[in-house]
Every structure is written in C-alpha cells, then in structure tokens.
Design an enzyme around this catalytic site. Structure first.
Site, PDB file in Angstrom:
ATOM      1  N   TYR A 109       0.849  -1.196   0.000  1.00  0.00           N
ATOM      2  CA  TYR A 109       0.000   0.000   0.000  1.00  0.00           C
ATOM      3  C   TYR A 109       0.883   1.243   0.000  1.00  0.00           C
ATOM      4  CZ  TYR A 109      -2.950   3.727   1.801  1.00  0.00           C
ATOM      5  OH  TYR A 109      -3.613   4.917   1.952  1.00  0.00           O
ATOM      6  N   GLU A 197      -3.470   7.617  -3.708  1.00  0.00           N
ATOM      7  CA  GLU A 197      -3.356   6.295  -3.111  1.00  0.00           C
ATOM      8  C   GLU A 197      -3.129   5.249  -4.198  1.00  0.00           C
ATOM      9  OE1 GLU A 197      -6.011   4.915   0.476  1.00  0.00           O
ATOM     10  OE2 GLU A 197      -6.955   4.339  -1.400  1.00  0.00           O
TER      11      GLU A 197
END
Ligand code: ADP
Ligand code: MG
Length: 386
Positions: A109, A197
């Site tokens: 991530y 993101e």
C-alpha cells in the site's frame, strides 16, 4: 474532487509510474475489440465509479476469455453497483476499465494525505496492502510506515529509501518502489491533490513493481489552476442536490438526519449542527449560504432543503453581518410563497437589520414559521418538532 481510477491511471502514466496496459469502455459492445487490443489472455474488468468496495460487490472481475469479459461488462453496465459505500439504490456504471491481469506475489500500500495536525503531506507505506488496508490500519497502526514531507521540498529520496526498507523491499525492487514514491509525491504536490493512493502496489513473481489500482482526490480550492484536472470532473458521480447548490454558490452536503439547516458561514453551520446534536437532534444537511447571500440564493437553498423528504423541520440560523437579516427575511417569505413550507421552520436571526427582519416575518404571518429567541431556544424548538 474525486476522479475515476482510469483517470488516475492516466496521470500516473504521464508521471512515469508503471501500470499494466488497459482500455476504457463506454459500452459492452466495445469489450471484444478492447480484449483483442490488449492481447492478453487474462484481463481484469473493473467498473469505474467513485464509490469503493467494488471488489466485494462483484464489480472487479478476473476473466480469461473475450466472451467472459463481454458478459461481465454487460452485467456491470446493466445493473447499478450496490456496495457498502453506495446506498441501496446503487450507482450506475458508465465506464469500465479493462486491464491486463498480472501475477501477484505480494500487495503493498502507498498513500499520501495531508496530515492536519503537522500541517504537511505525509507518505504512508505498508507491506499489508490490498482490499483489507482499512482493517490493517485499525488493528495494527504500526504496520503503516510514515514519512512527512515539506510541500516546498517534496519527499526526499532518503525518506523513500527508509520507507521501502521498512516495508521489506531491497535491491532492485526497493529502487523501483522508491522511484514510484518520488513520482507520486511530485504528482501529489504538482496537482494539489488531497489524497493519492496506490492500493495495491504489487510485486510480480519476477520482481517487477506495478500500480494496479489508484485513487486520487483533488483540493477543490485549487482546481482553478489545473484545467487538466477540471476536465476530469464527472457530474454523474455527484449528488444532484450538491451540484445544484454549487451552481448557486451554496455549500451543501447531505447528511443522514431529519433537521434541515440553513446557515450563513461555515463556522456557524458547524456550531448549528453541534447544538442540534446537543439537544438530541440529527442534522439532515450542512448548508452554508455564504456571507453575501442573495434572495435568489436563499430561495434556492430552501428548495434544496425542502426537496429532501427526510427533512421534518428546518432551522434557519443567520447572523447578519454582511448578509442583512431583512434580505434573509425577504428570501424566507419568497421561499414560503414559492415552495410552501410543509414542515416547521424555526428562525433565529441576529445582527444587521434584525428588527426590520422580525417585523417583516411577523407581518407575513406564515403559520409554519417559528421565531426563536437565541440559538439554544432555536435548537430546542427545532428538536421538539421532529
Ligand atoms: P478495489 O480496491 O476497488 O476493490 P482493486 O483494483 O484494488 O479494486 O482490485 C481488488 C483486487 O483485485 C486487488 O487487490 C488485486 O488482488 C486484484 N486485481 C486488481 N487488478 C488486477 C490486475 N490487473 N491483475 C491481477 N489482479 C488484479
Ligand atoms: Mg484497491
């Protein structure tokens, strides 16, 4: 402002962040040709909507034939996607991304947001990327590594090196991830993002590092300097009432309660919502008509609030500074005539020309209108109505 994954991908590609090849479809009959152009056996068919939870809703599908890809595309275009984030009516899919599937050895991530306490952007990285990242953050916050960076200096290479090492990457994989982090931070600053993101950032069995899903949000107060970002705006994804409000320069956000709020100034709107909650009520919306509200704007504000069927009572809380109370009173009377008040409207006015305004409201003799003394009285009255 939010954008679709395929648009975020476009920005990443421009910035040199590696992503799998992809095609964008407007309709299911484009699926076969898109599959052929991709030239890969296994592809992933992904609905392009602003709401999350696509995977769990069945709107991210791995398929291994053109036929299957077309079938899923057909279904996704035909049936609105219902997920945890959409509400029961779901959300209509208007675009589909078809991307080459990749073998995934590990999912990471990467994310950037503005840290409001430190007042600088922060880059976050985790070795536990993928669809459960929210659970990871809640269960084990230490699994998310962070590097704060000054907006004028950007993320420094040494910071990215530290992050890469912290999530277990070394050698060429670390080098690739560092490159991606630096490009992502540059993009975040250059385009005035409020969120960037990549989830997941993946590692293939041969050690390649790729971004396979991205989410970018942009600061609405800065989009004026990015025509390329403005061009990505998709009105279909906006709440219809919020769009209408924007046209009249009103800040409107729909909430879950049943007390409509019409207020001038964001700070006053926040405290109005607080005091409603303090007295046991739930606000149905946040509506700031602004400091220099016009009759037209205020009437539109009423129309928007009263069009919401959840609204069982309205609290008008105006502090007349630049906006004069008599203008608001005039707007209230016009709105009552044009829209008709089907629910009680509690009015608290204070400030410039308040005496004239009170007299106007009295003379108008509107049965649903309930004048309030002060803010506490107003909140108590409106809560008693629902
Ligand atoms: P969302 O976050 O909306 O659920 P993602 O694009 O992150 O959608 O997809 C969910 C999961 O599907 C990913 O974590 C990954 O495991 C898998 N996936 C997505 N795209 C690909 C791809 N191109 N190749 C292989 N697997 C993929
Ligand atoms: Mg994802």
């Amino acid at each position: 402002m939010k954008v679709h994954e395929y648009q975020a991908r476009g920005l990443m590609e421009e910035a040199g962040i590696p992503v799998p090849p992809s095609e964008v479809l407007d309709s299911a009959d484009q699926a076969l040709a898109a599959y052929d152009r991709l030239g890969e056996k296994t592809v992933v068919v992904k609905a392009q909507v602003h709401a999350g939870g696509r995977g769990k809703a069945g709107y991210v599908k791995l398929v291994s034939s053109a036929q299957e890809a077309a079938e899923h595309a057909q279904r996704m275009f035909a049936e609105p996607m219902v997920s945890k984030q959409t509400g029961p009516e779901g959300i209509q899919v208007r675009k589909i991304l078809m991307a080459g599937a990749v073998d995934i050895a590990k999912e990471y991530y990467l994310g950037i947001v503005v840290d409001r306490v430190r007042r600088v952007p922060v880059m976050m990285a985790s070795a536990e990327g993928g669809v459960e990242i929210e659970e990871v953050a809640a269960r084990d916050p230490d699994a998310i590594k962070k590097a704060w960076f000054h907006p004028h200096l950007g993320l420094q290479r040494f910071q990215a090196n530290v992050l890469a090492a912290a999530i277990g990457l070394s050698g060429d994989k670390a080098k690739a991830a560092v490159g991606i982090m630096l490009k992502m931070a540059k993009l975040f600053l250059a385009k005035d993002c409020s969120l960037a993101e990549i989830n997941p950032l993946i590692e293939t069995p041969t050690g390649e590092i790729l971004a396979i899903d991205a989410k970018f949000n942009f600061d609405d107060n800065a989009t004026f300097r990015h025509p390329d970002v403005q061009a990505l705006f998709d009105p279909h994804e906006e709440d219809a009432a919020e769009l209408r409000a924007k046209e009249f320069d009103l800040s409107y956000i729909a909430l879950d309660g049943n007390i409509g709020c019409l207020v001038n100034g964001a700070g006053l709107a926040m405290s109005t919502m607080d005091i409603i909650k303090l007295h046991g009520g739930e606000p149905a919306n946040f509506l700031d008509v602004g400091g220099s509200v016009t009759t037209e704007g205020a009437v539109e504000a009423f129309k928007i609030i009263l069009a919401d069927e959840k609204v069982k009572a309205v609290l008008v809380n105006i502090f007349g500074g630049i906006a004069k109370c008599d203008v608001i009173a005039g707007a209230l009377i016009t709105a009552a005539k044009e829209v008709g008040f089907k629910v009680p409207v509690v009015v608290r006015l204070e400030g410039t020309n308040v005496e004239i305004a009170r007299q106007m409201l009295k003379d108008a003799n509107l049965p649903q209108l309930k004048p309030a003394g002060d803010l506490t009285d107003a909140a108590k009255q409106v809560c008693a109505c629902v």
